[in-house]
Structures are given as structure tokens and as C-alpha cells.
Design a protein around this motif. Sequence first.
Motif, short mmCIF file in Angstrom:
data_model
loop_
_atom_site.label_atom_id
_atom_site.label_comp_id
_atom_site.label_asym_id
_atom_site.label_seq_id
_atom_site.Cartn_x
_atom_site.Cartn_y
_atom_site.Cartn_z
N PHE A 83 10.24 11.56 -1.99
CA PHE A 83 8.81 11.29 -1.81
C PHE A 83 8.54 10.52 -0.54
O PHE A 83 7.41 10.49 -0.04
CB PHE A 83 8.26 10.55 -3.03
CG PHE A 83 6.76 10.56 -3.13
CD1 PHE A 83 6.02 9.42 -2.85
CD2 PHE A 83 6.09 11.71 -3.50
CE1 PHE A 83 4.63 9.43 -2.93
CE2 PHE A 83 4.70 11.74 -3.59
CZ PHE A 83 3.98 10.60 -3.31
N SER A 112 0.82 -1.22 0.00
CA SER A 112 0.00 0.00 0.00
C SER A 112 0.85 1.26 0.00
O SER A 112 0.35 2.34 -0.30
CB SER A 112 -0.94 0.02 1.20
OG SER A 112 -0.21 0.25 2.40
N VAL A 113 2.14 1.15 0.34
CA VAL A 113 3.01 2.32 0.31
C VAL A 113 4.09 2.20 -0.77
O VAL A 113 5.05 2.99 -0.78
CB VAL A 113 3.66 2.63 1.68
CG1 VAL A 113 2.58 2.94 2.71
CG2 VAL A 113 4.54 1.48 2.14
N CYS A 114 3.96 1.23 -1.65
CA CYS A 114 4.92 1.11 -2.76
C CYS A 114 4.66 2.22 -3.76
O CYS A 114 3.52 2.46 -4.15
CB CYS A 114 4.77 -0.26 -3.42
SG CYS A 114 5.82 -0.47 -4.88
N ILE A 115 5.72 2.90 -4.19
CA ILE A 115 5.57 3.96 -5.20
C ILE A 115 6.09 3.53 -6.56
O ILE A 115 6.23 4.34 -7.47
CB ILE A 115 6.25 5.27 -4.75
CG1 ILE A 115 7.75 5.07 -4.51
CG2 ILE A 115 5.57 5.82 -3.51
CD1 ILE A 115 8.50 6.37 -4.21
N MET A 135 5.19 10.43 2.00
CA MET A 135 4.55 9.23 2.54
C MET A 135 4.49 9.29 4.06
O MET A 135 3.52 8.84 4.68
CB MET A 135 5.29 7.98 2.07
CG MET A 135 5.25 7.76 0.56
SD MET A 135 3.57 7.64 -0.08
CE MET A 135 3.08 6.05 0.54
N ALA A 155 -1.01 7.69 -8.01
CA ALA A 155 -1.38 6.39 -7.43
C ALA A 155 -1.42 6.45 -5.91
O ALA A 155 -2.15 5.69 -5.28
CB ALA A 155 -0.38 5.32 -7.88
N LEU A 156 -0.64 7.35 -5.33
CA LEU A 156 -0.62 7.44 -3.87
C LEU A 156 -1.39 8.65 -3.34
O LEU A 156 -1.46 8.88 -2.14
CB LEU A 156 0.84 7.53 -3.37
CG LEU A 156 1.65 6.24 -3.21
CD1 LEU A 156 0.94 5.26 -2.29
CD2 LEU A 156 1.96 5.58 -4.50
N ARG A 167 2.75 7.94 -11.02
CA ARG A 167 2.99 7.22 -9.77
C ARG A 167 2.67 8.05 -8.53
O ARG A 167 2.37 7.50 -7.48
CB ARG A 167 4.41 6.65 -9.74
CG ARG A 167 4.51 5.34 -10.53
CD ARG A 167 5.93 4.84 -10.73
NE ARG A 167 6.51 5.34 -11.95
CZ ARG A 167 7.44 4.70 -12.65
NH1 ARG A 167 7.91 3.55 -12.24
NH2 ARG A 167 7.91 5.25 -13.76
N ALA A 220 6.69 11.40 -7.02
CA ALA A 220 7.09 9.99 -6.90
C ALA A 220 7.82 9.54 -8.14
O ALA A 220 8.72 8.71 -8.06
CB ALA A 220 5.87 9.12 -6.65
N MET A 274 0.73 -1.16 -7.08
CA MET A 274 2.15 -1.42 -7.33
C MET A 274 2.65 -2.32 -6.21
O MET A 274 2.34 -2.07 -5.05
CB MET A 274 2.91 -0.10 -7.40
CG MET A 274 2.40 0.76 -8.54
SD MET A 274 3.13 2.38 -8.71
CE MET A 274 2.36 3.26 -7.42
#
Lengths: 267, 841
Positions: free
Chosen positions: B9, A25-28, B13, B34-35, B31, B2, A85
Motif C-alpha cells: 500500500f 496523515s499518512v499512517c495506515i 500512498m 481511512a486513506l 483502513r 491497507a 490513526m
Amino acid sequence: MTTDPATAAGYQDPPPRMGFFTDTSVCIGCKACEVACKEWNGVPEDGLVFTGMSYDNTQGLSADSWRHVAFIEQRRPAGEMRWLMASDVCKHCTHAACLDVCPTGSLFRTEFGTVVVQEDICNGCGYCIPACPFGVIDQRKGDGRAWKCTLCYDRLAVGMEPACAKACPTDSIQFGALDELRARAAQRVAAMHDAGVPEARLYGHDPDDGVGGAGAFFLLLDEPEVYGLPPDPVVTTRDLKAIWGKVGLGAVTLVAAGIASFLRPRH
Amino acid sequence: MAECHPVGFQWVMEAKARGAVLINVDPRFNRTSALADVHVPLRAGTDIAFLGGIINYVLANDRYFREYVVAYTNAPVILREDFRDTEDLDGVFSGFDPQKRTYDTATWQYQGEGSPPTTGSGGPGIKGITTGEVERDETLQHERCVFQVLKRHFARYTPEMVEQTCGVPPEKFLRVCDLIAANSGRERTTAFCYAVGWTQHTVGVQYIRTASILQTLLGNIGRPGGGILALRGHASIQGSTDIPTLFNILPGYIPMPNATQHPDLDAFIKAESAEKGFWANMRPYLVSLLKAYYGDAATADNDFCFDYLPRLTGSHSTYETVLAQMAGTCRGYFLMGENPTVGSANARMQRLGMAQLDWLVVRDFSLIESATWWQDGPEIESGENRSEDIATEVFFLPAAAHTEKDGSFTNTQRLLQWHHAAVEPKDDARSELWFLYHLGRRIREKLARSTDPMDRPVLDLTWDYPTKGHWNEAEPDAEAVLAEINGWRTEADGRHTPLSSFGELTDDGSTTCGCWIYCGCRAGGVNQAARRTPGAQQSWVAPEWGWAWPANRRMLYNRASADPDGVPWSERKAYVWWDPDHHKWTGHDVADFIADRAPDHQPPPGSTGIDAIGGQDPFIMQSDGKAWLFAPSGLADGPLPTHYEPQESPFPNLLHRQQRSPGRELMPSAGGNNLYHPNPSAVFPYVATTYRLTEHHTAGGMSRWLPYLSELQPEMFCEVSPALAAERRLAHRGWATIVTARNAIEARVLVTERMPTLTVNGRVLHQIGLPYHWGPNGYSTGDAANELAHLSLDPNVHIQEVKALTCDIRPGRRPRGPSRLRLVEDYRRRAGITDDTGREL
């Protein structure tokens, strides 16, 4: 309560079992893990292939890719985009089929509970390749031997963390004692559920699963199949005993039938 | 972020883990998206409309931080009666000369003031302003006060206008407005991070201005967790403007002198320094710099060799240099760690320019495209040019990597971090320091017996760095260079005492300092940039890691983190505050203020320089000490940002008849090599935007030769939506050819829903995403996106517009050989393009 694999393998008083918790869930998606692994272990570059599989040109774990970042593009029910990811790795299973079937003793269980190939012993027979339920271990072209993630055994031996864990900038890849990682992961999933992410779940954490729980387990945000992971992996040697048992039973039955046929009274 | 700064980055987080909300605004879903909690796709080239919409929302709904705005900005200042806004003149400000396409800024000034000085990249000055001389309305009601002018200026930037111009639906837009406004004020602050998605436009600087206005209205400047952070393109690009490699500034952002405006040192100081604030000390900064350059040769009698400095006769930016090369007036070129035939706009023109040079020196790790174009570049491949006809003498010299040399990086936080050589460079690879030092040494040896006054500026340079001999044949000692940058006072007995702060600089020649803002980086003779105290052993501001300019201050304008009485706006956001018992500013960081100036200090009338800064003037580099919502001087294209369409756009400007920025800098056609598209054009109906990928680095010199990076993103590709793929019959994983009036390139096709289909001005817009890393050399090869780009620039900083251009896309690979140019010529003909197209006001 399973005996820890190092003890089961015969180590006296081994260190705590070490492993990975990969919180996807914290993979970038930066792939620093892929590069750090190859740099540290001297793994060869394995082909310039534009796959069209989102940003994943690595495709999967193999003899020449020991960390593989998957990219899954999804459109959610409400219409928003989501991009999963995840960095995949060898699971270092508690019940490791590759280890079970290796005829030369090249594959062995380390004192850390990890599974490692000794490349100077491996004769390239290839038995381990179909044995792995995850499709991790593979034969290197032009070399013939089987290669896979060593969980940086050389780094562990001097108290360092694996190269991928060190390089990961967001601590998606966490390294440590497996018990601690499992406890931390359980808390993380609970926190995510509280924060309104009910789809968060763990994969490979359960000692009662088909491989006895993995030394490298994951937090996923969707079904394992979405990530290209088998939903219910089973160590392929699990049923060997039962199979041989049935073979034995069959053999005994055949022999008994044979003897019986000779013991019939003569006409 | 990211994509381009994965390591940085991690801090985003961390913030997310603590509950921060992440909003990502980008034409494509990348990317970072995505977060992110909220992703806002928008049309490339419309961010001023988007940010202006937020400004309008904040003003209309009274969600600005009023106390901060009244006390710390020029909101209350009353402007001249003859000022006219773009709302009054349908898209231009008063003072515009349509022949010269420039502004006379007289009407933009504060009521009662004279005309301002010209400036470089430093703080612009307003002559004669001291507290009490400016007319202000603290109630912000006066019809001509900046606040009311601002309100009128942005009044039509409604959610509906944002939807029509940017393609952002009102619900999403208003959600962003609410999130930002709710997270600003006394208790909370919001930060903006941006990169070249904002700057690479003909209105790039005005993009940043819009964000500055918004953040200033919200009270987010000079406060922890606030600010506007520029994410840079490589590790020391901040350093490359601080100690500049730019044509128009000297170290520390002192403007480069101009040939006609600055005949001598006094004239320069009079024109360029400010009466109030820290730019009032321009003379000691410049004299100390001249002493660093010329040492004993620089004396009070000869203006400290001010005359030796080069002079500007206009803009000598990189693109003007290319034109000068094509015209034959620029004869030589050094490229050091730069690959313009991949990384600069209009790649083809870069090569055509270099083909006219007498000599070219390229220093890099590998044979990059900018070193081999004469042998195997696209014009050789197409037969347009032949190697044997190119007279340029090309030298390639191998360069040492950062791990193979001592030096420093300066990052976006103004943080200097020293790096030590870890390994020896191989064979003939050498550092820039070695190369430039020995080049200079050899040139000086050749000129040693010259009596020509033209040679004095080279011969009188101080060029006496000690060298270290144990490898690299006498590598200059980088720390000696740092010591010179830091500066020293020359004592009576000739000893050099290292300086600790730029406050110690004098204008009598007794101090030497290579860069006044870096003064202190080697205080006490200790390399402060090499400090590495771990975070756990110091405060959260971490002042003992590296050294930040100026004065190791980690956040600029931090006086604004306290209210007019010197008390933090909230405990939660306390940063620096006034300690009345000790009569000084104190706190978590070095206060960006005069240490003992009380919050209630009123400067006496007629004060100048630093004395003129009042206790409630946090913005000490501005000559009135206030944040400028309205910028009376310093910018070429307007005191307020206005939405203008890009040079190439499929849409009309919905706000004004003035379609594009009237002051944008156009470059000549240069023999048909820099042609613009008509607006709109059925021949070029799509918008293309360029960007980076995590796996590669800028023009590829540091990534496309490396197998481990090349295999992660092995080929040039374009990103298109499924709808565009259907419309243009593009096959996923197939090939596409993208065409503009400049060139045609090919790319693999990645069909993805991450490229949104937007509705703009009532119709569908398709955007095409183009990573820009590839060129024909190296391990991973492909066509360069910059082949497609035109040259039109921001008039303030001469940065090219490569983030929004129009194009066509078609399936299949591009033609080889002469057919490539014929394809481009066919497009030009069909679009009716001439040398004059696109050059209208």
C-alpha cells in the motif's frame, strides 16, 4: 535560541540532534512500528486485552509498549466517516522531567540529544513515572525498573535508523536530524493547508513550548486531546526553582519572624 | 489493500502524494477507506450491479475510448442471430439446460463459426478464426454487433437501479463514474485493485469480467497505470497456480487431461490448443513438460508418457474432496501450510470429512486446528464425536519457515523473487522440498522391483535432484529445481543448455521445460529471480529486479499502449512503440508482441498459430487477438456478467426473475451439514461478510501463535453498526452469538459507525463484519467465522461464496456442549429448512 540538549549536557562537539517526525496523515494503522520495536528491543508482550477502543488494543505507552498506534473514529460535519490513526512514542523532550528527577543517574542524555534509561543502574524508585507530563515512562511489572523508548540508541550508534522508522511502510515515521525534520514538517503542513486540509497542524515542534520542544514531534489532523495527548505539556520540574525560591523565602521569613520574636524588649 | 497489503500500500500512498485519487468500495469502512478520497459502502454481493452501472454510464455518455475499442476489442464483431441475452430471457442466456443447469454455448459464437474447444484455465480457443473471416461492423451500429449487445445488456443498470440494489446513493455513484471516466483515455489511466471480496462469490469470475469490460471500454488494459490487479492472499499464491497445486491445470495453465475427452496426446492437442495465437504452440509446451517429468522414458513412440498423467473425471476441487472424504472414497490427505478447519468454508464439514480418513498428514509450524480437531475440536467439545471413535491416523510434521529454506515467491505482478535460507530450521523442521523429495524417493525404493504397469508413472519420473548435505540431512538444491522449471535443450553429446525463452521449445523431445511461462527465469544458467539491482540504478520499469513471466515482461498486452499505427496514445503514457527504422517494437518494457511484426501487418488468409496475429492484435493470448467484451467461450455461466443475488440474500433480484446464478455450483446437504437458508428469511435477516485484519494472517497459523501479533488483535470480534446493536441489544465489548443453518459462533462485539446502515430496495439493511482468522488453538483463540459458511461455488473456478451470506445475531455467549447443535437445529426448524431449501434454480 535554546542550546541543544546534548551540548547543554556537557558533550563536546556532539553529532546533530536526532529525532522523529511522525506524519500521522499518512499512517495506515498497520502497527508494524509496534511489532518492529518489540522485536528489536525484546520488549515483552503485555497482555491480550480486547479493549473495544476501535482497533487499538495496546491502549497507551508503557514500560511494555514503546510505540502505540491510536485509532480515533469520527463522523465529520458533512456526514463522512474519518478514522485518525497515529503512532505515539516517547517525546525525548528538550527539558525532560524524567531526566531531571532521576536520583541515580540511570536516565541520561545521549550525544544524539535523546533520553535513555540505563537499566543496569535504575533502582526502581519510580520518581520518573509521575514526572513525565505525557505519561510515557513506566515501571515494568515483575521487574520494578523503569523502561521506555531508547530511540534505538544501539542502532543510532552504528548509523542505522530506529526499528520503527525502518518498518513503517508509508514513511509516516520519519527519522533524521531534528532541524531538517522540522523544516520538512513545516513544508508538509503548508502543502496540506494549500491542498484544502486546514486542520493539519504540528505538535511538539515548538522550542518555546512547555518542554522546550520535543525530539519526537507530530503532524496531527485534530486537537491533541483527540489523540490522547496533553494540549499544553509542561516539564514538571519547570517551576522547581521558583518553588524552592518561595520555600526559601518562606523559610527566611519564618526565621526572621522567629528572631524578631526573641528581639522584642522584655516587659 | 491497507488492511491486507500494508507494505504494498505504500505505493498507493506514493501515488496519492502525486495527486492520484483513491476510491475505496467496500461494505465496511476499513483502513484503506481511512486513506481514500472517496469511500463507497455497498451491500456485499452486489458489485456486478455497481460495476455494470458504471459500464452503462460510460456507454450512455459516450465516455469510452472509441479508437481503442474499435481497433483492439471484439466490439465490432457480429454475433449469431440465435443469440439471446438475459434481457430477452428474463435472466438467462440462450442455450441453457434447466435440467443439467449448464449452457450449450453454440449460440454465443461469432457469426459463422463452429463450436469451441473445452478449456482449462488457459486461453479459450475459437476454431477457424483468422482475420477477414469474422463479420465486423467498424461503425459499431449493427444491431447484433457485440457493442450494441453490450449496450442493451447493461441498459437497465441505471443510477436508480444501483441505489436500489447496492444501497449506493446516486450522487456518490455518479461522482465515482465521473472520476473514473475523467481519469481514463489517452492522457490518463485508472487501475482497479481487488481481492477475494470480488472472487468469493457464486458469480466471482463474472465480477472480474465486469471490471475487465469496464477497463477495456476505457482503454485501461495494457497501459501504464491501468489494468486490473489481483491482490493475492499470501506471498506465492500466484506461484501456486503457475506451477499448480490445483487439480485442473498443469504448469503454465495447460489444462489437465480429461478421462473421456483426451484419449491420447493428439486428441488433447486438437481439443485444447488454438489455431491462432500463442496457445497454438500447446504441443511444444506440453511435450517439454512431459520430458521434465519423465526424462528419457518419454519418447515420441509413447506419446512422451502422456498416458502417465492423471485424468479428470469431473471436478475434484477442495470441496468435492471433502465430500469424497465424508463418503469414504478419499482415504488420505496431506495438509501443508493449510488450515481448512479455520480457513475453508463450512469448517465443521472439513472436520467431519477428516474424521473419515484413514490417514492425515499435517505439516505446519504449530499444532493448528486441522491437526488437533480429533482431540479437542468443537465436535469433541460438544460430545457429538468421541476421540476414541475416530480412526484417522494423524501425523504432524514440523515445517521450516521461508527464512529457513531456499525458494521463490511469485507475486501478483508475475514477479519471481528468490529467497535464500538465512538460518537453519530447528530440530526436525524441514522444507516442503525436503519432505516431498524424500517421500518420493522412499516410495520409489519400495516400488523398485515392481512389474505392475500401474507403478511406471512413479518409477519413470525423473527424481534426481542434487542434495546439499551441510544441514537438514540432504536438502534438495532448490536451484536445481528452478533449472528444470526453466528448461534446457539436450545437445547431441547429452549436455544441457539452459533455455532463454519459450519460443525455443520443441515438440520432438529435444527440449525439457517444467513450466513454459517460466522459461527464461534461469537464462544463461543465471538465477534471474535472484537479481536485486536497486531502483535508482535502472529505469522506472525496473526490469533487473527479479524476473517476471513471461520473458521478463512487466506488463502484459502492452502493445495496446500504442495506437494502431504503433505510436503511443500520448507521450505521457508512452510504454512500448514501433520503431520503423529498426523494424521492431521497442520501449520501456519487453514488448508483448512479435518483435518484428509491423503495426500494419495483415496476416495472409488461412494463417494459423502465431502467424495469424495481425499488427493490431494486442491480445495475443486470445485466439482472435482482441480483448473480449463479449466472451463466446471459456466461461460456464455466461458470455456477459449479469447481476444475480448471492445464494443467500434478503432481497429479490430487481433486474430479473432469475434470482441467482442458474449455473452456480451447489454442494449436497451431506447429512444436513450443508443446508441453505430460504430467501428471504425472517429467521436470518442480516447479511454477514468476512474479511481479514492487518494484524493476523489467513487461518491464523502464522499469527495466532505469536504474542506480538496476538496482543494487537487478541480476540475474535464482530463489527456492527450502532443501529444494529440497538435493534439486537448488543453491548459494546460484550458477547454476541451469530447463527446460520450450519453452525453458531460467538464473538466479542465492536459497535462502530464504520459499519454503515444501508438503505436497499427501500428498507434498512444491517451488515455484520466477521474477521475470519480465529480458531480454538494457539495463543489467541476464538471461534472460526467459517463455521457459519455454506458450500456454494462459482462454477468456473469452484471458489466458495463467503463474502455474502445471511445470518442472525443475538447477545450473549453461545451454548457449550450439545446445546450448541440444539440451538442450530432450533433455527433450522423455525426457518423451515429442509435438504431441498435453497436448491431451486
